[in-house]
Motif scaffolding. Structure first.
Motif, PDB file in Angstrom:
ATOM      1  N   UNK A   1      -5.377  -6.243   1.045  1.00 52.84           N
ATOM      2  CA  UNK A   1      -6.018  -6.686   2.375  1.00 52.84           C
ATOM      3  C   UNK A   1      -6.451  -7.836   2.224  1.00 52.84           C
ATOM      4  N   UNK A   2      -7.225  -8.328   0.664  1.00 51.45           N
ATOM      5  CA  UNK A   2      -7.621  -9.591   0.620  1.00 51.45           C
ATOM      6  C   UNK A   2      -6.381 -10.570   1.016  1.00 51.45           C
TER       7      UNK A   2
ATOM      8  N   UNK B   1       0.917  -1.013  -0.051  1.00 47.00           N
ATOM      9  CA  UNK B   1       0.081  -0.136   0.206  1.00 47.00           C
ATOM     10  C   UNK B   1       0.852   1.462  -0.015  1.00 47.00           C
ATOM     11  N   UNK B   2       2.107   1.346   0.657  1.00 46.39           N
ATOM     12  CA  UNK B   2       3.054   2.348   0.389  1.00 46.39           C
ATOM     13  C   UNK B   2       3.413   2.768  -1.055  1.00 46.39           C
TER      14      UNK B   2
ATOM     15  N   UNK C   1      -8.910   3.651  -7.874  1.00 39.96           N
ATOM     16  CA  UNK C   1      -7.666   2.695  -7.846  1.00 39.96           C
ATOM     17  C   UNK C   1      -7.023   2.490  -6.948  1.00 39.96           C
ATOM     18  N   UNK C   2      -6.859   3.481  -5.740  1.00 43.74           N
ATOM     19  CA  UNK C   2      -6.269   3.377  -4.651  1.00 43.74           C
ATOM     20  C   UNK C   2      -7.089   2.301  -3.857  1.00 43.74           C
ATOM     21  N   UNK C   3      -8.300   2.516  -3.759  1.00 39.01           N
ATOM     22  CA  UNK C   3      -9.129   1.757  -2.731  1.00 39.01           C
ATOM     23  C   UNK C   3      -9.130   0.090  -3.395  1.00 39.01           C
ATOM     24  N   UNK C   4      -9.008   0.062  -4.856  1.00 38.85           N
ATOM     25  CA  UNK C   4      -8.816  -1.301  -5.151  1.00 38.85           C
ATOM     26  C   UNK C   4      -7.438  -2.097  -4.940  1.00 38.85           C
TER      27      UNK C   4
ATOM     28  N   UNK D   1      -7.400   0.140   7.697  1.00 39.38           N
ATOM     29  CA  UNK D   1      -6.367   0.317   8.445  1.00 39.38           C
ATOM     30  C   UNK D   1      -5.077   0.747   7.724  1.00 39.38           C
ATOM     31  N   UNK D   2      -4.910  -0.056   6.388  1.00 40.31           N
ATOM     32  CA  UNK D   2      -3.804   0.274   5.475  1.00 40.31           C
ATOM     33  C   UNK D   2      -3.868   1.707   4.954  1.00 40.31           C
ATOM     34  N   UNK D   3      -5.221   2.098   4.452  1.00 37.49           N
ATOM     35  CA  UNK D   3      -5.165   3.365   3.998  1.00 37.49           C
ATOM     36  C   UNK D   3      -5.152   4.486   5.148  1.00 37.49           C
TER      37      UNK D   3
END
Length: 987
Positions: free
Chosen positions: A688-689, A641-642, A679-682, A753-755
């Protein structure tokens, strides 16, 4: 005859173009068996020269005049190599040797005596003599030419055998021309000895002669300067000097049995051919100070005393140098030089690209670019004050004014083109700069440059490559907008002197001049190449910053980015060479703290500033592919995610700069930001998955989708928008629904959490509060649960909220199933009833009364204020709830598209749509401008005048236009509120 035919075949195989002719010439050279063996050995060397046929022809004629020459060549290999190299290139020097075979011996001498002494002696004037003894007889002129050509022969031999470097060759040719001018002046003195004691005459070399980079055959450009000796009458002295100058010129150009040396061209003098041939130093200076044109200062850059009174010549050069190195401050100096170059190109257009001097990618392209850079920057940097092109180019590179690689390519192209020019001129000793088209001529050029295999093709390819690079770099450097900006700077500002600079910075609009000076000192101090380039850039960029809303912030941001990227090789080179990048960077840094923050954390994004194409919004599919690839490269979810957030940071910067530059409108900004958030959420969802799957050690037992809501759902995100979403999952029939819900809940929590992890870029906060039951309800529901809730419990506001619902990320089929479920609620058959409309109006009135922040001015709050975003959006949403069931064009999540569709369907007057759309755009632009300028969100126009002024400037208003912004916003929102009262409230 059979022997000649056999020899012809062998010679043709060796490389002679005309084997039969070569065989006949060889037969003439070998009358005896002893000479035959000598000639055979000579032939082995002869076939390696540029043009064996030409060399053999000249050698045959030379041997006829001096039969001993073959034996001498056989005995002395260095002599043989030098002579053959000359004969294989120059038919003219071969002719000269046939007339003067004794000069073959010159080629056996490694080093000749000083040229000036030899040529003076040739015309009967000893160097140390106080009285000239030369005469003007034809024999004297011939002697000068023969001695000169002997020196030329010796130099050509060393040049063609690689014993003299190209720079040595041009310097020696220039010195030889100076020696010839001195000898010609001695002839002139002998021709008219009267009055010589009354005048001092200096000959100033100009052009290539002055720069010590002369060709083999060229006009020699000169200027004459004279001074009367003590007590002499100036008029008489100038008359004597003019007579001397004219006689000197004739001595060089007169036709004789040995031809002429070259034309002496005095056309660069003041007033050109219309002006006096000779002037005093004071007269020259008076003309240059008052009347001289830009090109004359460019010409004076090369001035050097070459003959006559060298002390007077040195005084002349010292005096005009002060004018030369201040010429760039003249009005339109750079533009004048560029226009002159274009006129030259028009003049030679008929000869096209084969003109290697004046044509595109030719020598003059390189020389003009170098001279212009010298004249602009050399007024403050004495190290650039070189007369010759290559030393000047090297100094420009060392000083950081030209990139190292650019300088290397220009130097290689210049050296190659000069070598070709010399080879062309040596062939017939004629002044030419046009490449031949005949294959035999191209073959000679290619072989002379060292290519034995496919010389024509290799030479042509090298020439085209160098010409193309020279032209590209010429256009890059010569038409660099930074030059105009540097040339226009006052000297005190260019030097950034502390005392004057503080006042100047304050006058330019800097609020904190001492702070600005500290930044300047930090960027420019030291002797590094980086500091040198900054000293070139900063005077210009300070002016550009001054034209932005916040010059102090712009300079601070520039220092921050430079500190991060200063050691990166491409960064300062990009700013120096691509002025559009530097100018746009100044505008962005001085306008937007938000964009500055993005750039300091993604400094390589500077490269995006070069062109409008780089700032074009990227397709969502391309972004998703890049983000997915970034995720796949990392096993760790946080690292994945970074990487995605680094991509987002760069794309946010791209969008912000395009917005600031006026390349995209506010609707396009909203779409670009919304797609980037999708795109960021995907990508974060994928990470996350992957993590949840790894922890569970089993595949996800349910389908999972993210539904965009609010401004994200409407494709209307601002720079400060959170991501309003709902989470939906759908387990397979017959599976364990509890296990599926737990897994879906874990994925949703991990995504959030990741975002939300701390990072240097703006966060994308996930807000799920629009879900059924709000914060009290489950974070994730199944599709069936959503359907059951909406069928039984939903309120009108939830139907209204679902008007923005669209698929954002995850399982696309599940997303489509969810929106199909939502359609029944948001587009109800028959539309909403009157009771529902009254409830919606009541909710809107209550929101206006309760949600507006305490103390906020309703006229200036862009979201909840009168005529603001909420007003316009509720009008559009009410029209959808009432009519979308029968008008599919209204079934969109976007506000302005809904209003336009309503006009097309006859549900809204076009004038009302125009008013509402103008208000929505104005409010959205101001909200985004607040974030861009301040770097933090805000919904109201600031109360403070300084901040309001910055926002007004960002939105295109003049420096004193903040009140105009307020008036304009009040006007458009007041009109919009009137439409809202009538269309929404039914007043």
């Amino acid at each position: 005859m059979p022997r000649i035919e056999s020899t012809a075949a062998r010679l043709a195989k060796l490389g002679f173009a005309d084997g039969a002719r070569a065989a006949r010439l060889v037969a003439g050279l070998t009358p005896t068996p002893s000479t035959a063996s000598v000639v055979e050995e000579l032939l082995n060397d002869l076939v390696r020269v540029a043009d064996p046929d030409l060399a053999l022809t000249s050698l045959t004629r030379l041997a006829e005049r001096d039969p001993d020459v073959l034996a001498a060549l056989h005995a002395d290999r260095p002599l043989r190599e030098r002579l053959f190299a000359v004969l294989g290139v120059s038919a003219a020097l071969g002719e000269h040797l046939v007339r003067h075979p004794g000069q073959v011996g010159l080629l056996a001498v490694p080093e000749l005596e000083e040229a000036r002494a030899e040529l003076l002696r040739a015309v009967g004037a000893e160097p140390a003599a106080t009285e000239p003894r030369a005469s003007t007889t034809t024999d004297t002129l011939v002697a000068l030419r023969v001695a000169y050509r002997g020196r030329l022969l010796h130099l050509a031999a060393r040049d063609l055998t690689g014993q003299a470097a190209p720079a040595e060759v041009t310097a020696e040719l220039s010195d030889l021309a100076g020696a010839a001018l001195e000898a010609a002046l001695a002839i002139a003195r002998a021709e008219a000895p009267d009055g010589l004691d009354t005048v001092r005459l200096a000959v100033i070399g100009m052009g290539k002669c002055g720069a010590r980079e002369l060709n083999y055959i060229s006009d020699v450009d000169v200027i004459f300067v004279a001074e009367p000796r003590d007590g002499a009458d100036e008029t008489k002295a100038l008359r004597t000097a003019t007579r001397l100058a004219q006689a000197m010129m004739r001595a060089c150009s007169a036709a004789t049995s040995e031809g002429a040396l070259w034309e002496v061209d005095a056309g660069l003098r003041p007033e050109g051919r219309s002006g006096p041939l000779v002037r005093t130093l004071a007269s020259h200076l008076a003309y240059y100070r008052r009347w001289a044109k830009t090109w004359e200062f460019q010409a004076l850059l090369k001035a050097r005393p070459v003959a006559g009174d060298l002390e007077l010549g040195a005084a002349y050069v010292a005096a005009v140098n002060d004018l030369v190195w201040s010429a760039a401050t003249r009005e339109n100096f750079v533009e004048d030089v560029q226009a002159m170059r274009r006129r030259v190109e028009e003049h030679v257009r008929a000869e096209g690209e084969r003109q290697i001097k004046l044509g595109p990618g030719g020598l003059r392209d390189i020389e003009f670019a170098v001279q212009l850079l010298q004249l602009v920057h050399g007024r403050l940097d004495p190290l650039l004050r070189r007369k010759a092109t290559l030393p000047a180019l090297a100094a420009l590179s060392r000083g950081g004014y030209v990139g190292r690689e650019d300088a290397r390519q220009l130097a290689e192209a210049y050296t190659f083109l000069r070598q070709v020019e010399h080879l062309l001129q040596l062939h017939r000793l004629r002044r030419t700069h046009v490449l031949p088209t005949a294959e035999e001529d191209l073959r000679r050029l290619g072989r002379a440059l060292g290519t034995q295999v496919n010389p024509v093709g290799e030479f042509t390819a090298r020439w085209r490559r160098h010409a193309m690079e020279a032209r590209r770099l010429h256009e890059k450097l010569f038409y660099r907008p930074l030059l105009q900006a540097v040339a226009r700077l006052p000297e005190s500002e260019s030097r950034l002197s502390t005392s004057a600079a503080a006042a100047r910075l304050e006058a330019l609009g800097y609020v904190d001049p001492p702070g600005a000076l500290r930044h300047i000192a930090a960027l420019t101090s030291g002797v590094s190449r980086r500091a040198a380039i900054q000293r070139t850039l900063l005077p210009v960029m300070l002016g550009w910053f001054a034209g932005t809303p916040d010059p102090d912030a712009g300079l601070l941001g520039f220092r921050q980015v430079s500190d991060k990227l200063g050691s990166t090789p491409w960064y300062l080179r990009l700013l120096r060479d691509e002025t559009a990048v530097a100018a746009r960077m100044a505008r962005v840094l001085g306008t937007s703290r938000y964009a500055t923050g993005l750039l300091t954390n993604a400094p390589d994004a500077v490269a995006l500033l070069g062109s409008d194409d780089e700032l074009a919004t990227r397709p969502a599919a391309a972004l998703l592919a890049e983000a997915s690839a970034a995720v796949s490269r990392h096993d760790d979810a946080e690292a994945a995610v970074a990487a995605v957030r680094a991509l987002r940071r760069k794309e946010l910067f791209r969008t912000a700069v395009a917005d600031i530059s006026g390349l995209i409108d506010i609707e396009q900004v909203g779409v670009a930001l919304s797609e980037l958030n999708d795109v960021t959420i995907q990508a974060a969802l994928d990470a996350a998955v992957a993590k949840v799957t790894l922890e569970r050690r089993a595949p996800l037992p349910t389908r999972f989708a993210v539904i965009a809501m609010g401004r994200l759902g409407g494709m209307e995100c601002s720079y400060a928008s959170d991501a309003d979403v709902m989470f939906v999952h759908s387990p397979p029939a017959g599976s364990d629904e509890r296990e599926a819900s737990e897994a879906a809940f874990a994925v949703a929590n991990e995504l959030r959490r990741l975002l939300a992890l701390p990072a240097p870029d703006p966060p994308l906060l996930i807000d799920p509060d629009l879900r059924p039951e709000g914060r009290q309800g489950p974070l994730v529901r199944t599709l069936a649960s959503y359907a059951a809730y909406y069928a039984r419990w939903s309120s009108p506001w939830e139907s209204q909220a679902l008007l923005r619902a669209r698929f954002s990320a995850g399982d696309a089929r599940l997303g489509a199933e969810f929106t199909a479920t939502a359609d029944g609620l948001r587009y109800p058959t028959g539309g909403v009833g009157e009771d529902a409309v009254r409830e919606i109006r009541r909710l809107k009135a209550r929101m206006e009364a309760e949600r507006l922040p305490r103390g906020a001015d309703p006229a200036l709050h862009t979201k909840l204020g009168r005529g603001g975003l909420s007003d316009v959006e509720w009008v559009a949403q009410l029209l959808q709830l009432q009519h979308a069931h029968e008008h599919p064009s209204l079934r969109t999540t976007q506000t302005l598209r809904t209003l336009r569709a309503a006009v097309e369907e006859g549900l809204l007057d076009a004038a009302d749509e125009a008013v509402l759309g103008e208000a929505w755009r104005a409010a959205s632009r101001i909200r985004d401008a607040i974030m861009l300028v301040k770097g933090r969100p805000g919904d109201s126009l600031p109360a403070g005048a300084p901040e309001r002024r910055l926002i007004a400037r960002t939105l295109g208003y003049p420096p004193d236009g903040s009140e105009d912004l307020m008036d304009d916003y009040r006007r458009v929102t007041r009109r919009a509120r009137q439409v809202v009262e009538r269309v929404f409230y039914g007043s």
